[in-house]
Each structure stands twice: as structure tokens, then as C-alpha cells.
Design a protein around this motif. Structure first.
Motif, short mmCIF file in Angstrom:
data_model
loop_
_atom_site.label_atom_id
_atom_site.label_comp_id
_atom_site.label_asym_id
_atom_site.label_seq_id
_atom_site.Cartn_x
_atom_site.Cartn_y
_atom_site.Cartn_z
N GLU A 209 12.41 69.88 -13.73
CA GLU A 209 11.94 70.80 -12.69
C GLU A 209 10.88 71.74 -13.27
O GLU A 209 9.85 72.02 -12.63
CB GLU A 209 13.13 71.61 -12.16
N ARG A 210 11.11 72.24 -14.48
CA ARG A 210 10.18 73.16 -15.12
C ARG A 210 8.92 72.44 -15.62
O ARG A 210 7.83 73.01 -15.62
CB ARG A 210 10.89 73.90 -16.26
N LYS A 219 -1.83 72.55 -16.97
CA LYS A 219 -2.56 71.37 -17.43
C LYS A 219 -3.24 70.60 -16.29
O LYS A 219 -3.91 69.59 -16.56
CB LYS A 219 -1.61 70.42 -18.17
N GLY A 220 -3.07 71.03 -15.05
CA GLY A 220 -3.67 70.30 -13.94
C GLY A 220 -3.09 68.92 -13.75
O GLY A 220 -3.75 68.02 -13.22
N PHE A 221 -1.84 68.74 -14.15
CA PHE A 221 -1.19 67.43 -14.20
C PHE A 221 -0.04 67.39 -13.19
O PHE A 221 0.79 68.29 -13.14
CB PHE A 221 -0.64 67.20 -15.61
N THR A 222 0.00 66.32 -12.39
CA THR A 222 1.04 66.17 -11.38
C THR A 222 2.07 65.16 -11.85
O THR A 222 1.78 63.97 -11.96
CB THR A 222 0.45 65.74 -10.02
N LEU A 223 3.26 65.64 -12.16
CA LEU A 223 4.34 64.76 -12.58
C LEU A 223 4.99 64.08 -11.37
O LEU A 223 5.38 62.92 -11.43
CB LEU A 223 5.38 65.57 -13.36
N ARG A 224 5.11 64.83 -10.29
CA ARG A 224 5.71 64.28 -9.06
C ARG A 224 4.64 63.53 -8.28
O ARG A 224 4.22 63.92 -7.20
CB ARG A 224 6.33 65.41 -8.24
N TYR A 245 21.96 70.92 -5.44
CA TYR A 245 20.71 71.12 -6.17
C TYR A 245 19.84 72.17 -5.49
O TYR A 245 19.29 73.06 -6.15
CB TYR A 245 19.94 69.82 -6.32
N ARG A 246 19.68 72.08 -4.18
CA ARG A 246 18.80 73.02 -3.49
C ARG A 246 19.27 74.46 -3.66
O ARG A 246 18.45 75.39 -3.63
CB ARG A 246 18.68 72.66 -2.01
N GLY A 247 20.56 74.66 -3.87
CA GLY A 247 21.06 76.01 -4.09
C GLY A 247 20.67 76.59 -5.45
O GLY A 247 20.68 77.80 -5.64
N THR A 248 20.35 75.71 -6.40
CA THR A 248 19.93 76.17 -7.74
C THR A 248 18.43 76.02 -7.96
O THR A 248 17.91 76.48 -8.97
CB THR A 248 20.65 75.36 -8.85
N GLN A 249 17.75 75.39 -7.02
CA GLN A 249 16.34 75.01 -7.20
C GLN A 249 15.42 76.22 -7.21
O GLN A 249 15.52 77.12 -6.38
CB GLN A 249 15.92 74.07 -6.06
N LEU A 289 2.25 72.24 -2.55
CA LEU A 289 2.58 72.16 -3.97
C LEU A 289 3.68 71.14 -4.20
O LEU A 289 4.57 70.97 -3.36
CB LEU A 289 3.03 73.53 -4.48
N PRO A 290 3.67 70.47 -5.36
CA PRO A 290 4.64 69.40 -5.61
C PRO A 290 6.01 69.90 -6.07
O PRO A 290 6.75 69.16 -6.71
CB PRO A 290 3.96 68.58 -6.70
N ASP A 291 6.35 71.14 -5.74
CA ASP A 291 7.67 71.64 -6.15
C ASP A 291 8.74 71.43 -5.10
O ASP A 291 9.91 71.72 -5.34
CB ASP A 291 7.59 73.13 -6.52
N ALA A 292 8.36 70.90 -3.94
CA ALA A 292 9.34 70.64 -2.89
C ALA A 292 8.81 69.57 -1.95
O ALA A 292 7.65 69.61 -1.55
CB ALA A 292 9.66 71.91 -2.10
N GLY A 293 9.69 68.63 -1.59
CA GLY A 293 9.30 67.57 -0.67
C GLY A 293 10.09 67.58 0.61
O GLY A 293 9.91 66.70 1.45
#
Length: 408
Positions: A209-210, A219-224, A245-249, A289-293
Motif C-alpha cells: 500500500e505504501r 518516482k512518477g511510477f504506477t504500481l497499480r 481492509y478498507r477500515g485500515t486503508q 489517483l491509484p490509491d483506491a479503485g
């Protein structure tokens, strides 16, 4: 006078909105959440054997690993929150329990246990494995892979490259290990590291996640990236279907600013894509942003409003702006968030609104989508006042987030 003339919601009107929209949440037995101090899952409190000591802000990745395991196994436990060194002074009561000050720790019956893997093993011994044992051969192999990915990430993110060749070498090494992780996920029938969600996923979740947040920003890099890492992207989607998971995300904005003091530094590569990604995260305006889908919950704005109302006195007290200025500016932002009506905030409110925008934390303060809506409203309202910025977020420590400022 200001509210009546400008049509800005008063605090009483905001309180009424919260009261009319509030849905009671059972912190003890309901969905995973960051506010609970006791979790029972419908069982009697008299049977609680575990106390989890985790950090106030939910920044600690190893705390998240243990927290998520307990939630998935539905083991009743108490929570006591402790200050991390990077944002304040460790509580004296905790140093008596755990002289090293390490987090996380648990008290299992009368025994204090530290180190997240030792904690998970102790919990597994008492309450059974989470799908598979930590000592299962596949799990052991996956744990080694997670550490390999962690090492590659640290090498790329936390050490300044002296030249382009070093930067590319660190990037290529990370990509190679990430491909191995993607390949491991390809071997299972579902989105997880084994056939079912398991302890292996708990091990990977905190740092991946981090990684996702920090590499995008620095780094301008997309892991997801479904095109490059289809199985890893499906894993992100899969874990987000889990209420636990969403409760800790957390989210990108929180991670990219809490990681530097924890990791000893995070180094941007200065490329155009990196600068664009950094601006997108910092603005609070980019919802792609790729932190949530997952889709935005219909309650996102209401939750944000309720959290701000609950803490408004401390929010105003610690803000660098004059109290009357930030009070009016904040109510303008909340008015926009709830009604869509944009009002002009008091002169000088821009820096105070952006100070607050930069310090909304997920999941400490509110869920991811609620934070998105609040940051958006703060930034768009600030734009009406000017270009002023709040004090910079420091890189070596985050004492601006000391829990003592919030009555903790």
C-alpha cells in the motif's frame, strides 16, 4: 454577520446537518474502524485476552499488519494508542510496559510481545491460523518475497541516486521483483496470494500500500497498473472488497507525507511525470489517483462533515491563521462540500485552509473518500482567497501532528 451576509453555513446549521444525517456506527462490533478502543465481534468483554498497542495516527505498517490479522480472525481485543517517535514523545505509561517503545506490541494474557511476526505467531498459536500458518511452506516463501520487494523499494526510494544510471538500476531492480510478485499472484485462482485471503495478504498489504503511494509521488511510477502488473492490480481490487481492509486503508496524501521521517527520507527523481504526480496528490483535486479503485460511498461527505464538527475547536486552535479567519474559511469549505455553493472566504484564509488540507489523515480522521471530498472543498475554497500556502510539511519529523494538540 459574515455567515448571514455570505450565505455560509453557521456551526449550528452544520450541527443540524450532522444530526439529521448521522447513522449510528457500532465501533465495538461493527465494521473495522480506526476510532475503536475495544473490538468484541459480538462476544462478551469478559473473554478479551488481547490488547493491541498501535500508533495514534495509524501510520505504522507493522501495526496495520497485526490490526488487520485480528480483524480478519475476529479475535476480541482492546486497543491502546501510542505516540510514534516521529511525531511526538512516547507516553511514560507505555515505556513502563515496553521500555524499548517499540510498536506494535500486544499484551496476550499477562505477556507483552513485540515484533509483528512474533506477535502473529503468538496469536496464531492461541487462536489458530488465518487460513494458513505463518510456518506453512508457501507462506514462508511469500514472506521472503515480500521482504525482497521491500528491500528493492527501499533501495529505490530511500537512497538518493548520484546519477541517471543509479536511478535506472534501482528502478529496474524494483520492477523485476514486482514482476515476480505479479507472477506469484498469477498462480492462484483468485485475486489473493493463496486460494483464499490469508496471513500472506496481511503480510504484503502494509508496505505494498505504501509502495503504491510513494513510488507514484516520488518516482512518477504506477504500481497499480493493470497493463504492466495485471495480477497485482487485481489483488488491490480484491483486498478493497474486504471491509476489514478498507477500515485500515490509508491514502496517497497521508502516506507520502508520513513516510519520510519514518524511512529516513524519500527522494524524488525530478522527472516530469513525477512532478505531475506530486502536484496531483498535493492539490487534493485528483480523484483518479491509484490509491483506491472502489466507488465513492454515498455517505462520504456526511462523514467528513461529522468529523470536522467533532474536532473543530482543536482544528481552529492549532491553525496558523487567526481564529476568526479560519473559522469563516472552514465554514465556507464545508458549505461548498455539502451544498455545492461556493462562497468567498475571508482574506488570508487560503494559507489556513491549505494547512488543514495537507494534514487530513486517513484512516485516522476519516475514510479515504471522505478525505478526498474534504481536501477538494478546502482547496477550491482556498483558491477563492488566494495562492497562500500553509507552513511546509517537515521531512525529518511530523511534530505538527503531535496528538497532544488534539487533546490525546
Amino acid at each position: 454577520m459574515f455567515a448571514a451576509r455570505m450565505g455560509v453555513l453557521t456551526w449550528q446549521q452544520i450541527s443540524n446537518l450532522v444530526k439529521n444525517s448521522r447513522k449510528e456506527v457500532d465501533l465495538v462490533n461493527g465494521p473495522t474502524n480506526s476510532q475503536a478502543t475495544l473490538r468484541l465481534f459480538g462476544q462478551p468483554e469478559s473473554g478479551v485476552r488481547v490488547t493491541l498497542f498501535r500508533d495514534h495516527h495509524a501510520w505504522c505498517p507493522y501495526c496495520q499488519k497485526v490490526w488487520l490479522w485480528l480483524e480478519e480472525k475476529r479475535v476480541p481485543y482492546r486497543i491502546r494508542k501510542v505516540t510514534m517517535f516521529c511525531y511526538g514523545e512516547k507516553e511514560a505509561w507505555y515505556k513502563k510496559i515496553c521500555p524499548s517503545g517499540m510498536l506494535p506490541a500486544i499484551q496476550l494474557d499477562n505477556e507483552i510481545i513485540t515484533e509483528s511476526d512474533d506477535i502473529l505467531w503468538a496469536l496464531e498459536t492461541q487462536f489458530g491460523p488465518l487460513d494458513r500458518s505463518l510456518q506453512d511452506s508457501q507462506v514462508v516463501s511469500l514472506r521472503k518475497l515480500e521482504r525482497k520487494l521491500f528491500s528493492a523499494w527501499c533501495q529505490w526510494l530511500c537512497y538518493p541516486a548520484r546519477n541517471k544510471e543509479e536511478e535506472n538500476s534501482a528502478k529496474n531492480n524494483f520492477e523485476k521483483v514486482a514482476k515476480s510478485v505479479d507472477k506469484a499472484l498469477e498462480m492462484t485462482p483468485g485475486p489473493f496470494f493463496l486460494a483464499n485471503f490469508s496471513v500472506a495478504d496481511c503480510v504484503f498489504i502494509p508496505y505494498v500500500e505504501r509502495m503504491n503511494a510513494s513510488l507514484f509521488y516520488y518516482k512518477g511510477f504506477t504500481l497499480r497498473d493493470p497493463a504492466k502488473y495485471p495480477h497485482l492490480s487485481a489483488w488491490f481490487d480484491g483486498i478493497e472488497t474486504r471491509e476489514t481492509y478498507r477500515g485500515t486503508q490509508s491514502d496517497s496524501h497521508t502516506h507520502v507525507h508520513d513516510l519520510p521521517p519514518q524511512m529516513g527520507g524519500c527522494y524524488p527523481n525530478g522527472e516530469e511525470q513525477q512532478k505531475a504526480n506530486q502536484a496531483a496528490v498535493d492539490s487534493g483535486l485528483d480523484f483518479t489517483l491509484p490509491d483506491a479503485g472502489f466507488a465513492e460511498p454515498e455517505t462520504s461527505r456526511n462523514i467528513a462533515l461529522e468529523k470536522v464538527l467533532k474536532h473543530k475547536d482543536n482544528i481552529i486552535k492549532i491553525n496558523p491563521c487567526n481564529d476568526d479567519v479560519i473559522d469563516g474559511g472552514l465554514r465556507c469549505a464545508l458549505t461548498y462540500m455539502m451544498t455545492g455553493e461556493m462562497e468567498t472566504p475571508p482574506p488570508g484564509a487560503d494559507s489556513g485552509l491549505r494547512y488543514l488540507r495537507d494534514r487530513v489523515n486517513v484512516p485516522r480522521d476519516m475514510p479515504l473518500w471522505s478525505a478526498r471530498r474534504l481536501r477538494e472543498s478546502l482547496e477550491l475554497t482556498a483558491e477563492r482567497a488566494g495562492t497562500g500556502q500553509g507552513p511546509d510539511i517537515t521531512l525529518k519529523h511530523r511534530k505538527d501532528q503531535n496528538p497532544k494538540y488534539f487533546g490525546k
